[in-house]
Design a protein around this motif. Structure first.
Motif, PDB file in Angstrom:
ATOM      1  N   ASN A  71     -18.244 -20.050  -1.750  1.00 37.31           N
ATOM      2  CA  ASN A  71     -18.135 -18.908  -0.838  1.00 37.31           C
ATOM      3  C   ASN A  71     -16.682 -18.582  -0.539  1.00 37.31           C
ATOM      4  O   ASN A  71     -16.286 -17.407  -0.499  1.00 37.31           O
ATOM      5  N   VAL A  78     -12.677 -11.864  -4.531  1.00 37.18           N
ATOM      6  CA  VAL A  78     -13.227 -10.508  -4.374  1.00 37.18           C
ATOM      7  C   VAL A  78     -12.603  -9.819  -3.164  1.00 37.18           C
ATOM      8  O   VAL A  78     -12.145  -8.671  -3.252  1.00 37.18           O
ATOM      9  N   TRP A 149     -29.593  -5.745   6.150  1.00 37.82           N
ATOM     10  CA  TRP A 149     -28.248  -6.134   5.720  1.00 37.82           C
ATOM     11  C   TRP A 149     -27.905  -7.565   6.111  1.00 37.82           C
ATOM     12  O   TRP A 149     -27.023  -8.178   5.499  1.00 37.82           O
ATOM     13  N   MET A 154     -28.255 -10.705   1.504  1.00 33.73           N
ATOM     14  CA  MET A 154     -27.201  -9.710   1.740  1.00 33.73           C
ATOM     15  C   MET A 154     -26.143 -10.176   2.742  1.00 33.73           C
ATOM     16  O   MET A 154     -25.079  -9.566   2.842  1.00 33.73           O
ATOM     17  N   TRP A 157     -22.334 -10.828   1.617  1.00 27.32           N
ATOM     18  CA  TRP A 157     -21.580  -9.630   1.243  1.00 27.32           C
ATOM     19  C   TRP A 157     -21.349  -8.722   2.449  1.00 27.32           C
ATOM     20  O   TRP A 157     -20.313  -8.055   2.540  1.00 27.32           O
ATOM     21  N   LEU A 160     -18.475 -10.374   4.185  1.00 25.76           N
ATOM     22  CA  LEU A 160     -17.234 -10.183   3.434  1.00 25.76           C
ATOM     23  C   LEU A 160     -16.692  -8.775   3.619  1.00 25.76           C
ATOM     24  O   LEU A 160     -15.486  -8.585   3.839  1.00 25.76           O
ATOM     25  N   PHE A 161     -17.571  -7.764   3.559  1.00 22.93           N
ATOM     26  CA  PHE A 161     -17.125  -6.379   3.708  1.00 22.93           C
ATOM     27  C   PHE A 161     -16.546  -6.147   5.100  1.00 22.93           C
ATOM     28  O   PHE A 161     -15.496  -5.504   5.248  1.00 22.93           O
ATOM     29  N   SER A 242     -25.629 -19.266   3.071  1.00 20.81           N
ATOM     30  CA  SER A 242     -25.098 -17.973   2.626  1.00 20.81           C
ATOM     31  C   SER A 242     -23.747 -17.648   3.235  1.00 20.81           C
ATOM     32  O   SER A 242     -22.982 -16.857   2.677  1.00 20.81           O
ATOM     33  N   THR A 243     -23.426 -18.233   4.389  1.00 19.16           N
ATOM     34  CA  THR A 243     -22.166 -17.899   5.063  1.00 19.16           C
ATOM     35  C   THR A 243     -21.251 -19.101   5.272  1.00 19.16           C
ATOM     36  O   THR A 243     -20.159 -18.942   5.803  1.00 19.16           O
TER      37      THR A 243
END
Length: 297
Positions: A71, A78, A149, A154, A157, A160-161, A242-243
């Motif tokens: 991660n 990215v 979201w 999801m 991402w 990250l965004f 995921s995080t």
């Protein structure tokens, strides 16, 4: 002469002691701790048990640590590409003589003034919320179905965004400072020679921003290493795969997690050493790949 030396020593000594006590000692202690079995950070050295490289073997063999490192590398690569590209684009635009550049500069930098907790909360509650979030409202307005979201697939991402959105302004200002110190004579000479704006950017601006790129990449690497608040905000109840990032894994290892009170300060110290080495490797590579030369001002 002796009196001058005494004054110099008197002024330097507080700074030197602060450096030794607040920086050098913690670094040395952390490196030593990484080779010992220690339950608590505050445990005395008499309670330490020598483990050799077992702590490092333990963390590198942990699937959770492997996911955390993956991660972090995704955020670094990215997110770094997105942040530095947009930061450079905005810096070039805002130094091109456009109107209201002070307003746009302040607007782009504004997210950096807001606390990370408040910024993450705004994204979670008002942008990504499945029921009344801005993104789903926009999708519904064009006849598309809204998305979850913050679902497992999801969430990374989305995090990250949101993080990159808040980071662009900081690196933009650094790029602006580099562009503004390039002499205008170079651009005037290039214009006389018939070079267009794109050619001037690739032949003058980019080469003369080598040291700025090195600085921004180093700062970005440190920022990714210390990525903690955003991860905890997007997974506030318990750590999620995921995080999760290495600093969160370090925190959980040293202080325990929900339902798991087992603590391992030695393994936590090993994680800290690995992260420090990662930044050192990035800095070394940047020094090798991006070299300063006599063209820079």
């Amino acid at each position: 002469m002796k009196r001058k030396k005494s004054f110099i020593i008197a002024f330097i000594l507080p700074c030197l002691l602060s450096l030794l006590i607040m920086y050098l000692y913690p670094v040395i202690r952390t490196v030593l701790m990484s080779f010992f079995g220690i339950e608590s950070v505050t445990a005395s050295m008499s309670e330490w048990t020598f483990n050799g490289l077992d702590n490092y073997i333990k963390i590198f063999g942990s699937p959770t640590f492997q996911r955390a490192m993956t991660n972090m590398l995704l955020i670094w690569l990215v997110g770094g590409i997105i942040v530095l590209c947009f930061a450079l684009l905005f810096a070039v635009i805002l130094t091109s003589g456009i109107r209201f550049k002070k307003f746009f500069r302040a607007a782009i930098y504004l997210p950096n003034i807001i606390s990370a907790v408040a910024l993450a909360t705004m994204w979670i509650q008002y942008i990504y919320n499945q029921d009344y979030g801005l993104l789903n409202k926009l999708l519904e307005a064009v006849g598309l179905e809204g998305k979850n979201w913050l679902g497992t697939d999801m969430k990374f991402w989305a995090m990250l965004f949101a993080f990159t959105f808040g980071a662009v302004g900081y690196y933009m200002l650094i790029f602006i400072s580099g562009i503004e110190r390039i002499p205008e004579d170079l651009y005037e000479a290039a214009t006389i020679d018939g070079a267009n704006k794109v050619k001037q950017f690739t032949s003058i601006t980019m080469p003369l921003l080598r040291s700025i790129f090195k600085t921004n990449i180093t700062f970005w690497s440190v920022n990714c290493i210390t990525f903690f608040i955003w991860s905890k905000m997007f997974a506030p109840v318990s750590t999620e795969a995921s995080t999760i990032v290495p600093v969160v894994y370090l925190y959980d290892t040293v202080f325990g997690t929900t339902g798991n009170v087992q603590r391992d300060a030695g393994a936590g110290a090993a994680i800290g050493v690995v992260l420090a080495v990662f930044v050192g490797i990035i800095y070394f590579i940047m020094n090798k790949l991006i070299k300063d030369d006599d063209l820079e001002f």
